[in-house]
Enzyme design. Structure first.
Site, PDB file in Angstrom:
ATOM      1  CG  ASP A  48      17.570-101.487  50.244  1.00  9.09           C
ATOM      2  OD1 ASP A  48      18.619-101.024  50.720  1.00  9.09           O
ATOM      3  OD2 ASP A  48      17.135-102.600  50.554  1.00  9.09           O
ATOM      4  CB  CYS A  95      22.835-102.487  54.550  1.00  4.50           C
ATOM      5  SG  CYS A  95      22.689-101.248  55.856  1.00  4.50           S
ATOM      6  CG  HIS A 126      13.546-105.453  53.117  1.00  7.06           C
ATOM      7  ND1 HIS A 126      13.276-104.309  52.404  1.00  7.06           N
ATOM      8  CD2 HIS A 126      14.861-105.702  52.912  1.00  7.06           C
ATOM      9  CE1 HIS A 126      14.379-103.885  51.794  1.00  7.06           C
ATOM     10  NE2 HIS A 126      15.359-104.726  52.107  1.00  7.06           N
TER      11      HIS A 126
END
Length: 312
Positions: A28, A253, A220
């Site tokens: 990530d 993201c 998260h």
């Protein structure tokens, strides 16, 4: 170098004695990097993270290279980690094809990635929420039949850049559906970093009421508004013992432009050390790793703890 004596340990009541950090920096954290990071750098990064004491390190993602070019080297990277013993190396898989690729390389922990909102499901998975759950069903079933551990990620649990506030009952419905598929654990994602502690407590309580146990839940948090640590503390007070974090605070993201970096692992460890909560992580070694990676990326680490310790 003078031995570090801070932070001073002052324990607090009603907190877990130990927390498992689910390190997401290599997946990530790096997936949003524009310049492709060499495979050998990724492999060394993961080896260094393991040497610092982290026991769960998310290694890569078996998605189509078109969608996440940064992780197109999954088949090359994963075999380079064979010599890391005693460390769980989960990988993200979007569908059965991704599962096939992961299993072919011997992966024993996988994760699927769902959304609590329809807009993000359409942008990230090109499906509705229910269609994405249907896509995950055979993936989870096959993995469980092969005794592979399955994590279910759920994004947009606290707010969505297109839809705004996300009702708690909406999140709970999708979270419970993921767990009903057979996932072993659930990671609640604050993808754009808008959660606050009361919201965190409310969502965790509602999940418990619907039968999702606290010991199957991880959190998260992104630090967009500087709330990641306070939200983490609220989750710990509720009994959560799994916290996702990214070394050096890397991440974001690619499908939600308002999503900034993840909670930095070093910032998390500093807080947990001060609370007397065990993690097994050597903060100095971890900091050195993030400084090293920042040099590879050509920019300073966004982690406050990394910046503070690296100038001492």
């Amino acid at each position: 170098m003078t031995p570090r004596t801070l932070p001073m340990t002052v324990s607090a009541q009603d907190l877990p004695p130990r927390v498992r950090i689910h390190e997401v920096g290599a997946r990530d954290g790096l997936q949003n990097e524009k310049a492709v990071v060499p495979t050998e750098v990724k492999a060394e990064f993961i080896h260094r993270l393991a040497a610092s004491g982290l026991t769960t390190i998310e290694a890569t993602s078996f998605v189509h290279p078109k969608w996440v070019p940064q992780l197109a080297d999954a088949e090359d990277l994963f075999p380079r980690l064979d010599d890391i013993g005693g460390v769980a190396l989960p990988v993200l898989v979007p569908n059965e094809r991704g599962l096939d690729r992961a299993l072919a390389l011997g992966a024993r922990r996988i994760a699927v990635f769902g959304s609590a909102t329809e807009t993000f499901a359409a942008r990230n998975l090109n499906r509705t929420v229910d269609e994405s759950l249907a896509m995950f069903e055979p993936v989870v079933a096959r993995a469980k039949a092969d005794k592979v551990h399955v994590r279910g990620y759920l994004s947009m649990c606290f707010g969505d850049p297109w839809e705004g506030p996300v009702p708690v009952h909406q999140v709970v419905r999708v979270a419970k559906a993921l767990m009903d598929l057979g996932c072993d654990e659930l990671s609640l994602g604050d993808t754009i970093g808008v959660a606050t502690p009361g919201h965190v407590r409310d969502l965790l309580s509602e999940l418990n009421e619907e039968g999702v146990r606290t010991d199957t839940i991880g959190v998260h948090f992104h630090d967009t508004y500087g709330q990641a640590l306070s939200n983490t503390l609220a989750a710990l007070q509720h009994g959560v013992t799994t916290v996702d974090a990214s070394a050096g605070g890397l991440g974001g993201c690619p499908y939600a432009k308002s999503a900034t970096g993840n909670l930095a692992t070093e910032d998390l460890v500093w807080m947990l050390d001060g609370l007397g909560i065990e993690t097994g992580v050597d903060l100095d070694a971890l900091t050195a790793t993030s400084v090293w990676l920042a040099e590879q990326l050509g920019r300073p680490s966004p982690s406050r703890t990394v910046r503070a310790l690296s100038v001492q």
